[in-house]
Write an enzyme that holds these catalytic residues in place. Structure first.
Site, PDB file in Angstrom:
ATOM      1  N   THR A  51       0.912  -1.130   0.000  1.00  0.00           N
ATOM      2  CA  THR A  51       0.000   0.000   0.000  1.00  0.00           C
ATOM      3  C   THR A  51       0.947   1.174   0.000  1.00  0.00           C
ATOM      4  OG1 THR A  51      -1.708  -1.225   1.166  1.00  0.00           O
ATOM      5  CG2 THR A  51      -1.649   1.133   1.595  1.00  0.00           C
TER       6      THR A  51
ATOM      7  N   LEU B  33      -3.455  -1.154  -3.954  1.00  0.00           N
ATOM      8  CA  LEU B  33      -3.997  -2.220  -4.807  1.00  0.00           C
ATOM      9  C   LEU B  33      -4.175  -3.487  -3.984  1.00  0.00           C
ATOM     10  CD1 LEU B  33      -1.651  -1.723  -7.909  1.00  0.00           C
ATOM     11  CD2 LEU B  33      -4.123  -1.341  -7.880  1.00  0.00           C
TER      12      LEU B  33
ATOM     13  N   GLY C 199      -0.372  -3.170   5.578  1.00  0.00           N
ATOM     14  CA  GLY C 199      -1.449  -4.101   5.862  1.00  0.00           C
ATOM     15  C   GLY C 199      -1.898  -3.995   7.306  1.00  0.00           C
TER      16      GLY C 199
ATOM     17  N   SER D 223     -10.618  -2.121   6.061  1.00  0.00           N
ATOM     18  CA  SER D 223      -9.236  -1.745   5.760  1.00  0.00           C
ATOM     19  C   SER D 223      -8.483  -1.417   7.038  1.00  0.00           C
ATOM     20  CB  SER D 223      -9.246  -0.521   4.847  1.00  0.00           C
ATOM     21  OG  SER D 223      -7.947  -0.040   4.658  1.00  0.00           O
TER      22      SER D 223
ATOM     23  N   ASP E 206      -9.581  -8.402   1.350  1.00  0.00           N
ATOM     24  CA  ASP E 206      -9.705  -7.754   2.658  1.00  0.00           C
ATOM     25  C   ASP E 206     -11.041  -8.049   3.332  1.00  0.00           C
ATOM     26  OD1 ASP E 206      -7.209  -6.760   3.029  1.00  0.00           O
ATOM     27  OD2 ASP E 206      -7.652  -4.718   2.414  1.00  0.00           O
TER      28      ASP E 206
HETATM   29  N1  GLY Z   1      -5.364  -3.622   1.664  1.00  0.00           N
HETATM   30  C1  GLY Z   1      -4.819  -3.080   2.822  1.00  0.00           C
HETATM   31  C2  GLY Z   1      -5.826  -2.378   3.671  1.00  0.00           C
HETATM   32  O1  GLY Z   1      -6.739  -1.778   3.120  1.00  0.00           O
HETATM   33  O2  GLY Z   1      -5.739  -2.398   4.860  1.00  0.00           O
END
Ligand code: GLY
Length: 581
Positions: free
Chosen positions: A393, A412, A486, A464, A435
């Site tokens: 990210t 992404l 993440g 997220s 997610d």
């Molecule tokens: N894909 C990582 C997040 O949105 O936490």
């Protein structure tokens, strides 16, 4: 510092976590008076007074700086950076993904959250990644056309520019178009990422045509030219977001979806909207915290953990001492347990945000953290009322001379997302559907466990961890920060705040301090390299399963003190740059 170490070493494992003299304390509201005591900080940020950007790609930072220098405001620069990163940081920057933006408007003093998170297509269903026996089909939510959520970035960036920007879309997009058309040199960092993802990227001819030279991914020093992406960007620059959601780009995305059993339709794209939301607010030791609300879990849990830590005098136990790490890790575990149970898209499920962010609930967490020994994860249940995400990210921060500030985290999901370039658009598509909780209790790509609240539903946004965050002092931005990582985003941002507020570190020192992370499950205390072996030993003796793993997060931070901006781009990605003037 030495006396802290001596005290820690003297503790038996049972008593280790809770030294007798640590008692629950009334939260202190006194604002720390520290400022940059230049000589006390080992690392140093850049300084400027007119404007500053921090991103993890120096080409994008240049773009943002130029926009500020020519009179654009922080939002103009942020939008230009967002489009430029889609070209220059293809593993995370994007127009085929989604994210979140915080905008602090200096004139009104308001901070607004803009949600441009991807959505599940209307045809998505709760068990779409399970086989007929209810077992998860490996990697279906990662590297297939069905892993792709309806992208939000173009809607988000164009909406932000319309609402708060001052320059025309075509002007802020021009640098990105040029970068895509002329190309730029692949850095060693990007070459490594391309090599790691060779198999995922090499499967798709449309992706291979861009990122490969024959059978091998581009390597250091090669020029990455993205003509198709340049054409898509030109369409958006000329026609606005409609080109992406209703026009030629939408047609091509849907054609590619239909050819590969994907679920995204023209209606899904046409119906997508970026949404303004109320920020999550808290206060910590006299500073105001503003962060991203649902569908991000970040703001809620940062506020929750800071509320608890306000009762715990971590300053006394010292930065990154075993005792401080333990106290914070125990707090983290409790927050992540709650995340697994309660959090999901608030447009679909009722989330007890008020309770989770209340001072009373936090006090009860602090009491359990302070009263006992280390609590095994299985004994922690979500309060009465997550597989490891890759780091792919990205976050960037911008401040302008008027005092406007923007913090953007977008993604992404995994490195290069699904690895799929949609037809001839040149656009890498996300795999954000992972997610969601594909099956309650089964961890996702980042080890995060989810429950019913984050189950897949049509048109829902996956939960997220992205946490663009500002710390305000006297109503003005004092710290603007955020990170990829993440599941580890939340704890990385937490440490960035604590290092500044509790330990008086400037953004460079705060960033270079080794990070730790606990997310309840797996029951593992994750550390970066750089903690002393003595500290690791103390933590292990106390009962933690310690794992030294790859670095966590890549923060992009700007701090503003008395009109001076101090910026720092996390050296965990050497391609980044903080630039100011
Ligand atoms: N894909 C990582 C997040 O949105 O936490």
């Amino acid at each position: 510092m030495l006396s802290v170490l001596a005290t820690s070493l003297a503790l038996s494992s049972a008593a280790f976590a809770r030294e007798a003299n640590i008692k629950i304390t009334a939260p202190t509201s006194a604002v720390a008076t520290h400022h940059y005591d230049y000589e006390m900080n080992v690392f140093h940020p850049i300084e400027a007074t007119n404007g500053m950007v921090a991103t993890e790609q120096n080409l994008a930072s240049q773009v943002g700086l130029e926009i500020l220098k020519k009179g654009g405001n922080a939002v103009d620069a942020a939008v230009a950076i967002g489009f430029s990163l889609a070209v220059s940081l293809p593993n995370a920057g994007n127009i085929g993904g989604g994210g979140f933006m915080l905008v602090h408007d200096a004139k009104s003093g308001k901070t607004i959250a803009l949600d441009f998170r991807e959505k599940a297509p209307a045809a998505a269903s709760e068990t779409m990644y399970q086989d007929e026996h209810g077992e998860i089909i490996p990697r279906k939510s990662w590297y297939t056309h069905q892993a792709i959520g309806v992208p939000g970035t173009v809607a988000g960036l164009t909406k932000a520019l319309e609402q708060w920007g001052s320059l025309p879309l075509a002007e802020v997009m021009q640098p990105a178009i040029e970068l895509a058309e002329k190309g730029y040199e692949v850095s060693p960092t990007m070459a490594k990422l391309l090599q790691v993802e060779k198999d995922n990227l090499g499967k798709w001819p449309t992706t291979k045509a861009i990122f490969f030279n024959g059978e091998e991914p581009l390597t250091t020093g090669d020029t990455l030219v993205q003509k198709n992406l340049a054409n898509s960007l030109k369409l958006i620059a000329n026609e606005g977001a409609d080109a992406f959601y209703k026009g030629a780009i939408a047609d091509e995305i849907v054609r590619d979806q239909q050819a590969h059993d994907g679920l995204i339709t023209k209606e899904d794209l046409a119906n997508y909207e970026a949404v303004e939301r109320e920020v999550v607010r808290g206060d910590y030791r006299g500073y105001e915290i503003v962060s991203m609300p649902l569908p991000s879990s970040g703001g809620i849990h940062i506020v929750q953990m800071l509320n608890a830590l306000e009762h715990i005098p971590i300053k006394e136990s010292g930065v990154n001492s075993a005792k401080t790490i333990s106290l914070i890790a125990e707090t983290m575990k409790r927050a992540y347990a709650d995340r697994s149970e309660y959090l999901g898209d608030s447009d679909f499920v009722k989330v007890p945000t008020k309770q989770l962010t209340s001072k009373d609930y936090a006090k009860s967490i602090a009491e359990t953290v302070l009263e006992g020994n280390i609590t095994p994860a299985q004994e922690i249940k979500p309060g009465d009322l997550t597989p490891y995400e890759s780091d792919q990210t990205t976050h960037y921060s911008v401040v302008d001379k008027e005092g406007n500030a923007v913090a953007v985290t977008y993604t992404l999901n995994l490195n290069f997302g699904s690895g799929i370039v949609a037809g001839n658009t040149g656009i890498l598509m996300n795999n954000e559907m992972d997610d969601f909780s594909s099956k309650p209790g089964v961890p996702n790509a980042f080890g995060l466990i989810g429950g019913k609240a984050n189950a897949i539903e049509p048109n829902k946004r996956p939960l997220s961890s992205m946490s663009p965050t500002m710390v305000l002092k006297d109503g003005k931005p004092w710290l603007v920060t955020g990170s990829p990582g993440g599941a580890r985003i939340i704890t990385t941002v937490l440490q960035q705040i604590i290092n500044a507020v509790d330990f008086g570190m400037n953004p460079a020192a705060a960033t270079n301090t080794p990070r730790f992370h606990h997310q309840w499950l797996p029951d593992e205390l994750r550390l970066e390299l750089g903690f002393s072996p003595d500290t690791v030993q103390l933590l292990e003796d106390a009962g933690y399963k310690v794992s030294i793993k790859p670095s966590m997060g890549r923060t992009q931070t700007i701090q503003i003190i008395d009109g001076t901006m101090y910026g720092y781009s996390d050296p965990r990605n050497p391609d980044g740059a903080a630039l100011g003037y």
